[in-house]
Scaffold this motif. Structure first.
Motif, PDB file in Angstrom:
ATOM      1  N   THR A 103       0.653  -1.313   0.364  1.00 54.28           N
ATOM      2  CA  THR A 103      -0.082   0.012  -0.098  1.00 54.28           C
ATOM      3  C   THR A 103       1.071   1.564  -0.231  1.00 54.28           C
ATOM      4  O   THR A 103       0.535   1.702  -1.038  1.00 54.28           O
ATOM      5  CB  THR A 103      -1.199  -0.128   0.889  1.00 54.28           C
ATOM      6  N   ALA A 158      -3.942  -5.149  -1.427  1.00 55.19           N
ATOM      7  CA  ALA A 158      -3.190  -4.637  -1.300  1.00 55.19           C
ATOM      8  C   ALA A 158      -3.445  -3.191  -3.315  1.00 55.19           C
ATOM      9  O   ALA A 158      -3.503  -1.974  -2.565  1.00 55.19           O
ATOM     10  CB  ALA A 158      -1.140  -4.159  -0.496  1.00 55.19           C
ATOM     11  N   ASN A 217      -7.406  -2.595  -3.172  1.00 55.20           N
ATOM     12  CA  ASN A 217      -8.344  -1.979  -2.396  1.00 55.20           C
ATOM     13  C   ASN A 217      -7.734  -0.366  -2.502  1.00 55.20           C
ATOM     14  O   ASN A 217      -8.595   0.770  -2.427  1.00 55.20           O
ATOM     15  CB  ASN A 217      -6.863  -1.504  -1.136  1.00 55.20           C
ATOM     16  N   GLN A 218      -6.510  -0.271  -3.256  1.00 55.38           N
ATOM     17  CA  GLN A 218      -6.115   1.498  -4.252  1.00 55.38           C
ATOM     18  C   GLN A 218      -6.856   2.011  -5.644  1.00 55.38           C
ATOM     19  O   GLN A 218      -5.880   2.430  -6.092  1.00 55.38           O
ATOM     20  CB  GLN A 218      -4.392   1.153  -4.228  1.00 55.38           C
TER      21      GLN A 218
END
Length: 173
Positions: A54, A92, A95-96
């Motif tokens: 992340t 990760a 999620n972004q």
């Protein structure tokens, strides 16, 4: 222009590599290895992978992410840990809001070296050559850069193949 983040997942070392793909040419941006403490529990190591990937995404703002798929490991336990490390990295990325592509290790090696049976040294050598690096990257970082290069090559092939499709009188030629 597309910044591609490549990930070579592992439960003790996870490599990352970022390549800028512009008009079929690839430029090195960054790479490194996320080293995970062996004395930590697996859930803690997965947390570190998730947070570290992340952080890399936030710092470099890649457009796409590519991850190496699980290959046959030494044991079922190793394969499970590797799969969980992959999962932490993929989450990760997702999620972004990154699109995530997955590639088999053989395809990555084929794309970068020319043979799916290449060893780690050959991958390091070709990554160094293709990206015109002044020094050889660490093994896991080189593998991650190879994943990014594989994704870039695959995307370029898709673009070329869609440009070569033509129709005459309503038929594909």
């Amino acid at each position: 222009m597309a910044l591609v983040l490549g990930i070579d997942p592992g439960s003790l070392k996870t490599g990352f590599g970022i390549v800028n793909s512009v008009g079929g040419k690839n430029e090195y941006v960054a790479s490194g290895v996320i080293r995970l403490p062996a004395n930590e529990s697996l859930p803690e190591r997965l947390k570190i992978i998730f947070q570290s990937v992340t952080d890399v995404i936030i710092e470099y703002q890649p457009n796409e992410m590519a991850v190496e798929q699980v290959f046959m490991a030494k044991s079922a336990g190793s394969a499970l840990k590797l799969g969980q490390a992959r999962g932490a990295a993929i989450v990760a990325g997702v999620n972004q809001n990154l699109p995530v592509a997955e590639y088999e290790a053989r395809k990555v090696k084929q794309s970068v070296v020319g043979t799916g049976a290449a060893d780690k040294f050959q991958v390091q050598h070709m990554v160094t050559h293709l990206l015109k690096l002044s020094s050889v990257p660490q093994e896991d970082a080189a593998d991650a850069l190879a994943v990014a290069l594989c994704h870039s090559h695959t995307q370029q092939q898709l673009i070329r193949s869609t440009r070569s499709v033509t129709y005459r009188r309503g038929r594909l030629v």
